[in-house]
Write an enzyme that holds these catalytic residues in place. Structure first.
Site, PDB file in Angstrom:
ATOM      1  N   LYS A 195       0.837  -1.202   0.000  1.00  0.00           N
ATOM      2  CA  LYS A 195       0.000   0.000   0.000  1.00  0.00           C
ATOM      3  C   LYS A 195       0.868   1.246   0.000  1.00  0.00           C
ATOM      4  CE  LYS A 195      -4.159  -1.807   2.239  1.00  0.00           C
ATOM      5  NZ  LYS A 195      -5.069  -1.682   3.395  1.00  0.00           N
TER       6      LYS A 195
ATOM      7  N   ARG B  73      -3.501 -14.797   4.020  1.00  0.00           N
ATOM      8  CA  ARG B  73      -2.686 -13.785   4.703  1.00  0.00           C
ATOM      9  C   ARG B  73      -2.946 -13.847   6.216  1.00  0.00           C
ATOM     10  NH1 ARG B  73      -0.044  -8.757   3.988  1.00  0.00           N
ATOM     11  NH2 ARG B  73      -0.899  -7.017   5.173  1.00  0.00           N
TER      12      ARG B  73
ATOM     13  N   TYR C  11      -3.702 -10.329  15.834  1.00  0.00           N
ATOM     14  CA  TYR C  11      -3.318 -11.739  15.796  1.00  0.00           C
ATOM     15  C   TYR C  11      -2.920 -12.275  17.168  1.00  0.00           C
ATOM     16  CZ  TYR C  11      -3.568 -10.973  10.849  1.00  0.00           C
ATOM     17  OH  TYR C  11      -4.032 -10.642   9.603  1.00  0.00           O
TER      18      TYR C  11
END
Length: 299
Positions: A173, A248, A280
Protein backbone atom coordinates in the site's frame (compact mmCIF):
# COMPACT_ATOMS: atom_id res chain seq x y z
CA UNK A 1 -16.00 25.81 -5.44
CA UNK A 2 -18.04 23.04 -7.09
CA UNK A 3 -17.95 19.38 -6.08
CA UNK A 4 -16.65 17.84 -9.36
CA UNK A 5 -13.64 20.20 -9.40
CA UNK A 6 -12.93 19.62 -5.71
CA UNK A 7 -13.11 15.83 -6.11
CA UNK A 8 -10.89 15.93 -9.20
CA UNK A 9 -8.27 17.99 -7.35
CA UNK A 10 -8.51 15.66 -4.36
CA UNK A 11 -7.80 12.63 -6.57
CA UNK A 12 -4.69 14.29 -8.00
CA UNK A 13 -3.56 15.22 -4.47
CA UNK A 14 -4.02 11.66 -3.18
CA UNK A 15 -2.10 10.22 -6.10
CA UNK A 16 0.80 12.68 -6.26
CA UNK A 17 1.15 13.96 -2.68
CA UNK A 18 0.11 10.86 -0.75
CA UNK A 19 1.43 8.33 -3.32
CA UNK A 20 -1.66 6.15 -2.96
CA UNK A 21 -2.45 3.33 -5.36
CA UNK A 22 -5.08 3.76 -8.08
CA UNK A 23 -7.47 1.49 -6.12
CA UNK A 24 -7.10 3.57 -2.94
CA UNK A 25 -7.58 6.84 -4.84
CA UNK A 26 -10.78 5.49 -6.42
CA UNK A 27 -12.05 4.27 -3.05
CA UNK A 28 -11.47 7.68 -1.47
CA UNK A 29 -13.14 9.52 -4.35
CA UNK A 30 -16.20 7.21 -4.13
CA UNK A 31 -16.48 8.11 -0.44
CA UNK A 32 -16.50 11.82 -1.26
CA UNK A 33 -19.10 11.16 -3.96
CA UNK A 34 -21.32 9.86 -1.13
CA UNK A 35 -20.83 13.14 0.74
CA UNK A 36 -21.69 15.00 -2.48
CA UNK A 37 -24.91 12.97 -2.77
CA UNK A 38 -25.76 13.86 0.84
CA UNK A 39 -25.08 17.56 0.12
CA UNK A 40 -27.76 17.39 -2.59
CA UNK A 41 -30.48 16.03 -0.28
CA UNK A 42 -31.53 19.46 1.03
CA UNK A 43 -33.46 22.20 -0.75
CA UNK A 44 -30.15 23.75 -1.82
CA UNK A 45 -26.99 21.80 -2.68
CA UNK A 46 -24.31 22.62 -0.11
CA UNK A 47 -20.88 23.41 -1.54
CA UNK A 48 -17.81 21.69 -0.04
CA UNK A 49 -16.83 24.87 1.87
CA UNK A 50 -20.38 25.22 3.28
CA UNK A 51 -20.40 21.83 5.00
CA UNK A 52 -20.31 22.15 8.81
CA UNK A 53 -19.58 19.70 11.65
CA UNK A 54 -23.35 19.40 12.17
CA UNK A 55 -23.78 18.48 8.49
CA UNK A 56 -21.09 15.82 8.78
CA UNK A 57 -22.78 14.32 11.83
CA UNK A 58 -26.02 14.22 9.85
CA UNK A 59 -24.06 12.56 7.04
CA UNK A 60 -23.02 9.79 9.45
CA UNK A 61 -26.69 9.25 10.25
CA UNK A 62 -27.45 9.27 6.52
CA UNK A 63 -24.99 6.49 5.66
CA UNK A 64 -25.98 4.56 8.79
CA UNK A 65 -29.62 4.56 7.63
CA UNK A 66 -28.44 3.19 4.29
CA UNK A 67 -27.22 0.12 6.18
CA UNK A 68 -23.50 0.86 5.83
CA UNK A 69 -21.54 -1.23 8.36
CA UNK A 70 -19.57 0.59 11.12
CA UNK A 71 -16.26 -0.57 9.60
CA UNK A 72 -17.26 0.90 6.22
CA UNK A 73 -18.54 4.07 7.91
CA UNK A 74 -15.13 4.51 9.54
CA UNK A 75 -13.44 4.12 6.16
CA UNK A 76 -15.78 6.67 4.56
CA UNK A 77 -15.11 9.17 7.37
CA UNK A 78 -11.39 8.61 6.92
CA UNK A 79 -11.87 9.68 3.30
CA UNK A 80 -13.91 12.73 4.36
CA UNK A 81 -11.20 13.80 6.81
CA UNK A 82 -8.53 13.40 4.09
CA UNK A 83 -10.70 15.45 1.70
CA UNK A 84 -11.03 18.38 4.10
CA UNK A 85 -7.36 18.19 5.00
CA UNK A 86 -6.63 18.57 1.28
CA UNK A 87 -8.99 21.58 0.98
CA UNK A 88 -7.33 23.19 4.01
CA UNK A 89 -3.84 22.52 2.66
CA UNK A 90 -4.78 24.13 -0.65
CA UNK A 91 -6.34 27.16 1.16
CA UNK A 92 -9.72 26.35 -0.36
CA UNK A 93 -11.34 26.48 3.10
CA UNK A 94 -10.43 28.45 6.24
CA UNK A 95 -11.34 25.76 8.81
CA UNK A 96 -11.75 21.99 8.82
CA UNK A 97 -15.31 20.91 9.78
CA UNK A 98 -14.19 17.29 10.18
CA UNK A 99 -11.56 18.07 12.83
CA UNK A 100 -13.84 17.22 15.78
CA UNK A 101 -15.72 14.46 13.97
CA UNK A 102 -15.60 11.12 15.79
CA UNK A 103 -15.59 7.84 13.93
CA UNK A 104 -18.09 5.14 14.92
CA UNK A 105 -16.75 2.62 17.41
CA UNK A 106 -15.84 -0.60 15.62
CA UNK A 107 -15.83 -3.96 17.29
CA UNK A 108 -12.66 -5.59 16.05
CA UNK A 109 -13.62 -8.84 14.38
CA UNK A 110 -11.13 -11.65 14.48
CA UNK A 111 -10.32 -12.70 10.92
CA UNK A 112 -11.19 -16.17 9.66
CA UNK A 113 -8.22 -18.49 9.44
CA UNK A 114 -7.48 -21.91 8.02
CA UNK A 115 -5.71 -24.72 9.81
CA UNK A 116 -2.47 -26.02 8.36
CA UNK A 117 -4.37 -29.18 7.45
CA UNK A 118 -7.00 -27.14 5.53
CA UNK A 119 -4.28 -25.35 3.58
CA UNK A 120 -2.60 -28.64 2.66
CA UNK A 121 -5.95 -30.02 1.45
CA UNK A 122 -6.59 -26.97 -0.75
CA UNK A 123 -3.12 -27.15 -2.30
CA UNK A 124 -3.41 -30.92 -2.81
CA UNK A 125 -6.73 -30.38 -4.64
CA UNK A 126 -5.00 -28.48 -7.48
CA UNK A 127 -4.94 -30.57 -10.65
CA UNK A 128 -1.28 -30.41 -11.72
CA UNK A 129 -2.05 -32.22 -14.99
CA UNK A 130 -3.82 -29.09 -16.29
CA UNK A 131 -1.73 -26.30 -17.90
CA UNK A 132 -2.70 -23.84 -15.14
CA UNK A 133 -2.04 -26.36 -12.34
CA UNK A 134 1.64 -25.54 -11.60
CA UNK A 135 0.86 -21.81 -11.73
CA UNK A 136 -2.08 -22.15 -9.34
CA UNK A 137 -0.01 -24.20 -6.92
CA UNK A 138 2.70 -21.53 -6.98
CA UNK A 139 0.04 -18.87 -6.31
CA UNK A 140 -1.28 -20.74 -3.27
CA UNK A 141 2.20 -21.43 -1.91
CA UNK A 142 3.22 -17.77 -2.26
CA UNK A 143 -0.05 -16.45 -0.77
CA UNK A 144 0.35 -18.59 2.33
CA UNK A 145 4.16 -18.70 2.42
CA UNK A 146 4.63 -14.92 2.22
CA UNK A 147 1.33 -13.52 3.55
CA UNK A 148 0.81 -11.28 0.53
CA UNK A 149 -2.24 -9.18 -0.28
CA UNK A 150 -3.92 -10.30 -3.51
CA UNK A 151 -2.87 -7.07 -5.29
CA UNK A 152 0.74 -7.65 -4.19
CA UNK A 153 0.58 -11.15 -5.66
CA UNK A 154 -0.80 -10.07 -9.05
CA UNK A 155 1.82 -7.29 -9.24
CA UNK A 156 4.74 -9.53 -8.23
CA UNK A 157 7.63 -9.25 -10.72
CA UNK A 158 10.38 -11.61 -11.80
CA UNK A 159 12.95 -8.86 -11.23
CA UNK A 160 11.89 -8.73 -7.58
CA UNK A 161 12.43 -12.43 -6.88
CA UNK A 162 15.63 -13.15 -4.97
CA UNK A 163 15.10 -16.87 -4.58
CA UNK A 164 18.80 -17.63 -4.09
CA UNK A 165 18.71 -15.71 -0.79
CA UNK A 166 15.05 -16.65 -0.11
CA UNK A 167 13.47 -13.19 -0.32
CA UNK A 168 10.93 -11.46 -2.55
CA UNK A 169 10.51 -7.69 -2.88
CA UNK A 170 6.87 -6.64 -2.62
CA UNK A 171 5.20 -3.33 -3.45
CA UNK A 172 2.45 -2.77 -0.90
CA UNK A 173 0.00 0.00 0.00
CA UNK A 174 1.16 3.50 -0.82
CA UNK A 175 3.78 2.04 -3.20
CA UNK A 176 5.89 1.09 -0.19
CA UNK A 177 8.39 -1.69 -0.83
CA UNK A 178 9.35 -4.39 1.63
CA UNK A 179 11.40 -7.58 1.61
CA UNK A 180 9.53 -10.73 2.61
CA UNK A 181 11.19 -14.09 3.35
CA UNK A 182 10.02 -16.98 1.17
CA UNK A 183 10.18 -20.63 2.21
CA UNK A 184 11.30 -23.77 0.43
CA UNK A 185 7.88 -25.06 -0.71
CA UNK A 186 6.96 -21.70 -2.28
CA UNK A 187 10.38 -21.44 -3.98
CA UNK A 188 10.04 -24.97 -5.38
CA UNK A 189 6.54 -24.27 -6.74
CA UNK A 190 7.66 -20.93 -8.23
CA UNK A 191 10.63 -22.49 -10.01
CA UNK A 192 8.47 -25.24 -11.55
CA UNK A 193 6.00 -22.63 -12.84
CA UNK A 194 8.64 -20.20 -14.12
CA UNK A 195 11.17 -22.66 -15.55
CA UNK A 196 8.86 -25.36 -16.94
CA UNK A 197 5.55 -23.70 -17.84
CA UNK A 198 5.77 -19.93 -18.03
CA UNK A 199 8.65 -20.08 -20.54
CA UNK A 200 6.29 -21.62 -23.12
CA UNK A 201 3.65 -18.86 -22.91
CA UNK A 202 3.65 -16.11 -25.60
CA UNK A 203 3.81 -13.01 -23.39
CA UNK A 204 2.15 -9.69 -24.19
CA UNK A 205 4.29 -6.61 -24.56
CA UNK A 206 4.91 -4.78 -21.25
CA UNK A 207 3.79 -7.87 -19.29
CA UNK A 208 7.13 -9.68 -19.52
CA UNK A 209 8.20 -9.02 -15.92
CA UNK A 210 5.03 -10.19 -14.15
CA UNK A 211 5.36 -13.56 -12.44
CA UNK A 212 1.81 -14.84 -12.79
CA UNK A 213 0.27 -14.79 -16.27
CA UNK A 214 -2.86 -16.21 -17.90
CA UNK A 215 -2.70 -18.40 -21.00
CA UNK A 216 -2.85 -15.27 -23.20
CA UNK A 217 0.34 -13.91 -21.64
CA UNK A 218 -1.24 -11.13 -19.57
CA UNK A 219 -1.02 -10.70 -15.80
CA UNK A 220 -3.75 -12.32 -13.74
CA UNK A 221 -6.62 -10.31 -12.32
CA UNK A 222 -7.56 -10.22 -8.65
CA UNK A 223 -10.97 -11.65 -9.58
CA UNK A 224 -9.31 -14.76 -11.06
CA UNK A 225 -7.47 -15.43 -7.79
CA UNK A 226 -10.73 -15.10 -5.84
CA UNK A 227 -12.56 -17.49 -8.17
CA UNK A 228 -9.72 -20.03 -8.15
CA UNK A 229 -9.77 -20.18 -4.34
CA UNK A 230 -13.59 -20.45 -4.23
CA UNK A 231 -13.42 -23.38 -6.67
CA UNK A 232 -10.78 -25.14 -4.56
CA UNK A 233 -12.92 -24.69 -1.44
CA UNK A 234 -15.86 -26.31 -3.27
CA UNK A 235 -13.66 -29.16 -4.52
CA UNK A 236 -12.41 -29.98 -1.02
CA UNK A 237 -15.80 -29.49 0.64
CA UNK A 238 -14.41 -26.76 2.90
CA UNK A 239 -17.34 -25.19 4.76
CA UNK A 240 -15.62 -21.86 5.46
CA UNK A 241 -16.04 -18.69 3.41
CA UNK A 242 -12.52 -17.99 2.22
CA UNK A 243 -10.71 -15.49 0.02
CA UNK A 244 -7.06 -14.71 -0.83
CA UNK A 245 -6.95 -12.62 2.36
CA UNK A 246 -7.73 -15.74 4.41
CA UNK A 247 -4.27 -17.05 3.53
CA UNK A 248 -2.69 -13.79 4.70
CA UNK A 249 -4.56 -14.07 8.01
CA UNK A 250 -3.55 -17.73 8.34
CA UNK A 251 0.10 -16.89 7.59
CA UNK A 252 0.15 -14.28 10.38
CA UNK A 253 -1.82 -16.38 12.86
CA UNK A 254 0.36 -19.45 12.43
CA UNK A 255 3.49 -17.33 12.90
CA UNK A 256 2.17 -15.76 16.11
CA UNK A 257 0.98 -19.13 17.41
CA UNK A 258 4.46 -20.48 16.71
CA UNK A 259 6.00 -17.73 18.87
CA UNK A 260 7.12 -15.25 16.17
CA UNK A 261 7.94 -11.73 17.35
CA UNK A 262 5.04 -9.35 16.64
CA UNK A 263 7.36 -6.70 15.18
CA UNK A 264 8.74 -9.23 12.72
CA UNK A 265 5.21 -10.23 11.66
CA UNK A 266 4.37 -6.52 11.27
CA UNK A 267 7.35 -6.08 8.93
CA UNK A 268 6.41 -9.13 6.85
CA UNK A 269 2.77 -8.07 6.50
CA UNK A 270 3.68 -4.47 5.69
CA UNK A 271 1.46 -3.05 8.46
CA UNK A 272 2.21 0.60 9.16
CA UNK A 273 0.96 0.32 12.74
CA UNK A 274 1.71 -2.46 15.22
CA UNK A 275 -1.93 -2.09 16.39
CA UNK A 276 -3.09 -3.68 13.13
CA UNK A 277 -0.84 -6.67 13.71
CA UNK A 278 -1.87 -7.00 17.37
CA UNK A 279 -5.21 -8.48 16.33
CA UNK A 280 -3.32 -11.74 15.80
CA UNK A 281 -2.34 -11.83 19.47
CA UNK A 282 -6.06 -12.20 20.26
CA UNK A 283 -6.17 -15.23 18.02
CA UNK A 284 -3.10 -16.53 19.80
CA UNK A 285 -4.77 -16.11 23.20
CA UNK A 286 -7.76 -18.12 22.01
CA UNK A 287 -5.39 -20.83 20.77
CA UNK A 288 -3.58 -20.86 24.13
CA UNK A 289 -6.89 -20.94 26.02
CA UNK A 290 -8.16 -23.95 24.04
CA UNK A 291 -4.80 -25.69 24.44
CA UNK A 292 -4.82 -25.19 28.23
CA UNK A 293 -8.43 -26.39 28.54
CA UNK A 294 -7.67 -29.45 26.46
CA UNK A 295 -4.33 -30.48 27.93
CA UNK A 296 -3.99 -29.06 31.46
CA UNK A 297 -4.50 -31.77 34.13
CA UNK A 298 -6.65 -29.48 36.28
CA UNK A 299 -9.17 -29.02 33.45
Amino acid sequence: MDWPSAIKGFKVYMKLERSLSANSVEAYSRDIEKLFQFAQTGEVTLKPEQITLTDLRRFIGFINELGVLPSSQARILSGVKAFYKYLLTEDLIVSDPSELLESPKIQRKLPDTLSYSDINKLIAAIDLSKPEGPRNKAIMEVLYGCGLRVSELTELKLSNLYLDIEFVKVTGKGSKERLVPIGGEAIKALKIWIDNVRVHIPIKKSEEDFVFLNRRGARLSRVYIFMMIKDLALTTGLQKTISPHTFRHSFATHLVEGGADLRAVQEMLGHESITTTEIYTHLDREYLKSTIIQHHPRN
